[in-house]
Enzyme design. Structure first.
Site, PDB file in Angstrom:
ATOM      1  N   LYS A  35       0.828  -1.210   0.000  1.00 40.04           N
ATOM      2  CA  LYS A  35       0.000   0.000   0.000  1.00 40.04           C
ATOM      3  C   LYS A  35       0.861   1.258   0.000  1.00 40.04           C
ATOM      4  O   LYS A  35       0.599   2.214  -0.729  1.00 40.04           O
ATOM      5  CB  LYS A  35      -0.934  -0.029   1.218  1.00 40.04           C
ATOM      6  CG  LYS A  35      -1.995   1.061   1.215  1.00 40.04           C
ATOM      7  CD  LYS A  35      -3.254   0.644   1.953  1.00 40.04           C
ATOM      8  CE  LYS A  35      -3.077   0.535   3.433  1.00 40.04           C
ATOM      9  NZ  LYS A  35      -3.715   1.644   4.168  1.00 40.04           N
ATOM     10  N   SER A  36       1.924   1.268   0.835  1.00 35.60           N
ATOM     11  CA  SER A  36       2.791   2.447   0.918  1.00 35.60           C
ATOM     12  C   SER A  36       3.402   2.789  -0.438  1.00 35.60           C
ATOM     13  O   SER A  36       3.407   3.941  -0.863  1.00 35.60           O
ATOM     14  CB  SER A  36       3.921   2.200   1.919  1.00 35.60           C
ATOM     15  OG  SER A  36       3.426   2.006   3.218  1.00 35.60           O
ATOM     16  N   GLY A 108      -5.534   7.348   5.098  1.00 32.32           N
ATOM     17  CA  GLY A 108      -4.672   8.237   5.878  1.00 32.32           C
ATOM     18  C   GLY A 108      -3.381   8.550   5.155  1.00 32.32           C
ATOM     19  O   GLY A 108      -2.944   9.711   5.091  1.00 32.32           O
ATOM     20  N   ARG A 136      -9.043  11.433  12.417  1.00 38.68           N
ATOM     21  CA  ARG A 136      -7.601  11.214  12.606  1.00 38.68           C
ATOM     22  C   ARG A 136      -6.825  12.528  12.614  1.00 38.68           C
ATOM     23  O   ARG A 136      -7.199  13.492  11.932  1.00 38.68           O
ATOM     24  CB  ARG A 136      -7.081  10.264  11.527  1.00 38.68           C
ATOM     25  CG  ARG A 136      -7.731   8.901  11.642  1.00 38.68           C
ATOM     26  CD  ARG A 136      -7.256   7.921  10.593  1.00 38.68           C
ATOM     27  NE  ARG A 136      -5.864   7.537  10.807  1.00 38.68           N
ATOM     28  CZ  ARG A 136      -5.218   6.689  10.028  1.00 38.68           C
ATOM     29  NH1 ARG A 136      -5.820   6.149   8.986  1.00 38.68           N
ATOM     30  NH2 ARG A 136      -3.962   6.380  10.280  1.00 38.68           N
ATOM     31  N   SER A 181       6.822   8.915  12.390  1.00 37.08           N
ATOM     32  CA  SER A 181       5.791   8.822  11.362  1.00 37.08           C
ATOM     33  C   SER A 181       6.399   9.001   9.986  1.00 37.08           C
ATOM     34  O   SER A 181       6.871  10.085   9.636  1.00 37.08           O
ATOM     35  CB  SER A 181       4.706   9.891  11.587  1.00 37.08           C
ATOM     36  OG  SER A 181       3.848   9.952  10.465  1.00 37.08           O
ATOM     37  N   GLN A 183       4.629   9.067   7.408  1.00 43.03           N
ATOM     38  CA  GLN A 183       3.712   9.951   6.679  1.00 43.03           C
ATOM     39  C   GLN A 183       4.114  11.410   6.840  1.00 43.03           C
ATOM     40  O   GLN A 183       4.123  12.176   5.863  1.00 43.03           O
ATOM     41  CB  GLN A 183       2.281   9.735   7.174  1.00 43.03           C
ATOM     42  CG  GLN A 183       1.723   8.355   6.832  1.00 43.03           C
ATOM     43  CD  GLN A 183       0.353   8.119   7.415  1.00 43.03           C
ATOM     44  OE1 GLN A 183      -0.172   8.936   8.181  1.00 43.03           O
ATOM     45  NE2 GLN A 183      -0.241   6.981   7.087  1.00 43.03           N
ATOM     46  N   ASP A 334       1.532  -1.581  11.975  1.00 41.87           N
ATOM     47  CA  ASP A 334       0.225  -2.051  11.516  1.00 41.87           C
ATOM     48  C   ASP A 334      -0.032  -3.514  11.863  1.00 41.87           C
ATOM     49  O   ASP A 334      -1.142  -4.007  11.666  1.00 41.87           O
ATOM     50  CB  ASP A 334       0.099  -1.869  10.001  1.00 41.87           C
ATOM     51  CG  ASP A 334      -0.017  -0.407   9.609  1.00 41.87           C
ATOM     52  OD1 ASP A 334      -0.599   0.370  10.393  1.00 41.87           O
ATOM     53  OD2 ASP A 334       0.485  -0.031   8.534  1.00 41.87           O
ATOM     54  N   LYS A 361      -4.890   5.500  14.930  1.00 46.83           N
ATOM     55  CA  LYS A 361      -5.038   4.831  13.633  1.00 46.83           C
ATOM     56  C   LYS A 361      -6.517   4.862  13.229  1.00 46.83           C
ATOM     57  O   LYS A 361      -7.291   5.665  13.742  1.00 46.83           O
ATOM     58  CB  LYS A 361      -4.501   3.396  13.723  1.00 46.83           C
ATOM     59  CG  LYS A 361      -2.968   3.331  13.798  1.00 46.83           C
ATOM     60  CD  LYS A 361      -2.367   3.665  12.445  1.00 46.83           C
ATOM     61  CE  LYS A 361      -0.881   3.422  12.389  1.00 46.83           C
ATOM     62  NZ  LYS A 361      -0.318   3.711  11.069  1.00 46.83           N
ATOM     63  N   ARG A 365      -6.444   1.596  18.107  1.00 50.65           N
ATOM     64  CA  ARG A 365      -6.138   0.199  17.790  1.00 50.65           C
ATOM     65  C   ARG A 365      -5.669  -0.586  19.018  1.00 50.65           C
ATOM     66  O   ARG A 365      -5.735  -1.803  19.014  1.00 50.65           O
ATOM     67  CB  ARG A 365      -5.091   0.140  16.674  1.00 50.65           C
ATOM     68  CG  ARG A 365      -5.396  -0.922  15.648  1.00 50.65           C
ATOM     69  CD  ARG A 365      -4.460  -0.870  14.468  1.00 50.65           C
ATOM     70  NE  ARG A 365      -5.148  -0.516  13.254  1.00 50.65           N
ATOM     71  CZ  ARG A 365      -4.554  -0.234  12.111  1.00 50.65           C
ATOM     72  NH1 ARG A 365      -3.235  -0.235  12.038  1.00 50.65           N
ATOM     73  NH2 ARG A 365      -5.248   0.054  11.047  1.00 50.65           N
TER      74      ARG A 365
END
Length: 456
Positions: A35-36, A108, A136, A181, A183, A334, A361, A365
């Site tokens: 996915k990343s 996200g 989020r 992070s 992201q 994850d 998340k 989570r």
């Protein structure tokens, strides 16, 4: 076809599923693309001048939302079938202002990375998402991008919907990550592509480095240096010209985790997941499972798309509880829900700390994982920054009903628990599994798992 931004996340119809205790799982599988890397290949393809080709793209709701946003801003991301895509880019600084809000659904990663891209363009775009994404935190992204000159309008709490107005031009900054992070790091680096000079992100804890690897593949100058106290400096030189390339997306280790953990827990199982990315900054789960005594082997190790790849074989194993080093969290953030399921079947205690990031998340989570395990008859203690699972050295009771909280990884972890437990487990809604692993049920059933929709 061309990707649009209308995709399956808007359905309000719950889809309860049941996983029934099953016999040995056997077979070879190829889980969906990472996915990343899928998000990043679309974004960087849009910032090149020319045509980038991608094979193995994850065609999940989250990634299709990113493809839709890319198209809404003047690049062309086109689905050629079987995970093959072509992206005709417009160059750094070339994206157009979208006519409508960019709907990222549950994505996200897509929304946060695209904020970095927009922050480096002299345009305005509004970001919206589903109920889960709209809870989020986005301030971790907007704070550093504000330092670069972008402006943001939205709710006081720093959540979506947010309207981003890019900097004209962005300022290069040096920014120390307050949370581990990838992201946040990636958003700053992507904005830095449009800034004159060097933009630097300082990482006290290493996070996944797909953005750096892929930027290099597209011809950008990225330097990574280790400084004092283990702090890594990641530097990108802006105003570069990205060169179109071919990206071969390997299989996603976060998705491979589910069939592989199920194989470890079900007697007689022997499952191989092909072409899985085993980047050390993503492979913490496999390291941890091996420490627990799992029969997991990496076979046919090679490189693909600038990333280390292997076929991963997992066979039924008696697991022992371990203490997972907190500093490993970023490399398996994850995978903690499915690790917690494995820990419930192990002998003794498994201690997981350093997981504060899981509180923000798709769901909280930590709490959701604890509730899932308790519903299945497992013994677990919730900590502020993690959990302690006391395993029983065999099959847990099962029989529970798991509330997924719109979280795909809780949903899949609950189903894995049901396959290996003494009695069936139901989950309240499987719809969100499509955000990362649309073919999850078909793939698991193909290995011999009993997972089916239920009306209960």
């Amino acid at each position: 076809m061309t990707a649009s931004s209308s995709h399956g996340h808007s359905s309000t119809q719950a889809m309860p599923w049941r996983a029934v205790p099953t016999g040995a799982l056997k077979g070879d599988v190829r889980v969906p693309g990472d996915k990343s890397m899928s998000h990043r290949s679309l974004l960087l393809g849009a910032l090149t001048v020319g045509r980038t080709t991608v094979s193995g793209l994850l065609e999940s709701d989250d990634v299709l939302a990113t493809a839709g946003a890319v198209n809404a801003m003047g690049a062309q991301a086109v689905d050629k079938g079987d995970g093959n895509w072509e992206i005709d880019g417009v160059g750094i600084g070339g994206l157009a202002e979208p006519q409508q809000a960019l709907d990222f659904g549950n994505a996200g990663t897509g929304s946060r990375l695209m904020m970095g891209v927009v922050a480096g363009h002299p345009i305005t775009a509004t970001f919206i998402g589903d109920a889960s994404l709209s809870r989020r935190p986005m301030r971790r992204i907007t704070d550093p991008l504000s330092l670069m000159g972008a402006t943001f309008a939205g709710p006081q709490g720093g959540t979506l919907p947010i309207t981003v107005t890019g900097a004209r031009p962005p300022l290069p900054i040096t920014y120390t990550l307050p949370v581990a992070s990838a992201q946040v790091k990636s958003a700053v680096l992507l904005a830095g592509l449009s800034a004159p000079g060097q933009t630097t992100v300082l990482e006290p804890v290493r996070t996944r480095d797909h953005t750096e690897n892929m930027l290099r593949a597209f011809g950008c100058d990225v330097a990574v240096e280790e400084g004092p106290h283990g702090i890594h400096a990641v530097r990108v030189t802006g105003e570069c010209e990205l060169t179109p390339t071919h990206v071969d997306v390997p299989a996603d280790p976060s998705s491979a985790a589910f069939p592989l953990v199920a194989a470890l827990l079900i007697d007689g199982s022997d499952v191989v997941a092909r072409d899985v990315m085993v980047n050390p900054l993503r492979a913490g789960l496999f390291t941890t499972l091996k420490e627990m005594g799992a029969d997991i082997t990496f076979e046919n190790e090679r490189e693909s798309g600038g990333e280390p790849v292997a076929d991963i074989r997992a066979r039924f194993s008696a697991l022992e509880g371990v203490e997972v080093p907190p500093e490993r969290a970023a490399s398996m953030i994850d995978e903690y829900p499915v690790l917690a399921v494995a820990a419930a079947f192990a002998t003794g205690k498994t201690v997981m700390r350093g997981l504060e990031e899981l509180r923000v998340k798709e769901s909280d989570r930590i709490s959701a994982t604890v509730a899932m395990l308790e519903a299945c008859g497992a013994q677990v203690e919730e900590l502020e920054d993690g959990m302690i699972v006391t395993g029983i050295g065999g099959a847990i009771p099962g029989g529970g009903h798991v509330l997924t909280g719109l979280d795909h990884r809780i949903a899949m972890s609950g189903l894995v628990a049901g396959l290996a437990a003494k009695s069936a487990v139901t989950i309240d809604d499987a719809a969100m599994i499509a955000t990362s692993f649309p073919a999850f049920r078909d793939l698991m059933v193909g290995l011999g798992a009993q997972i089916s929709p239920t009306n209960n």
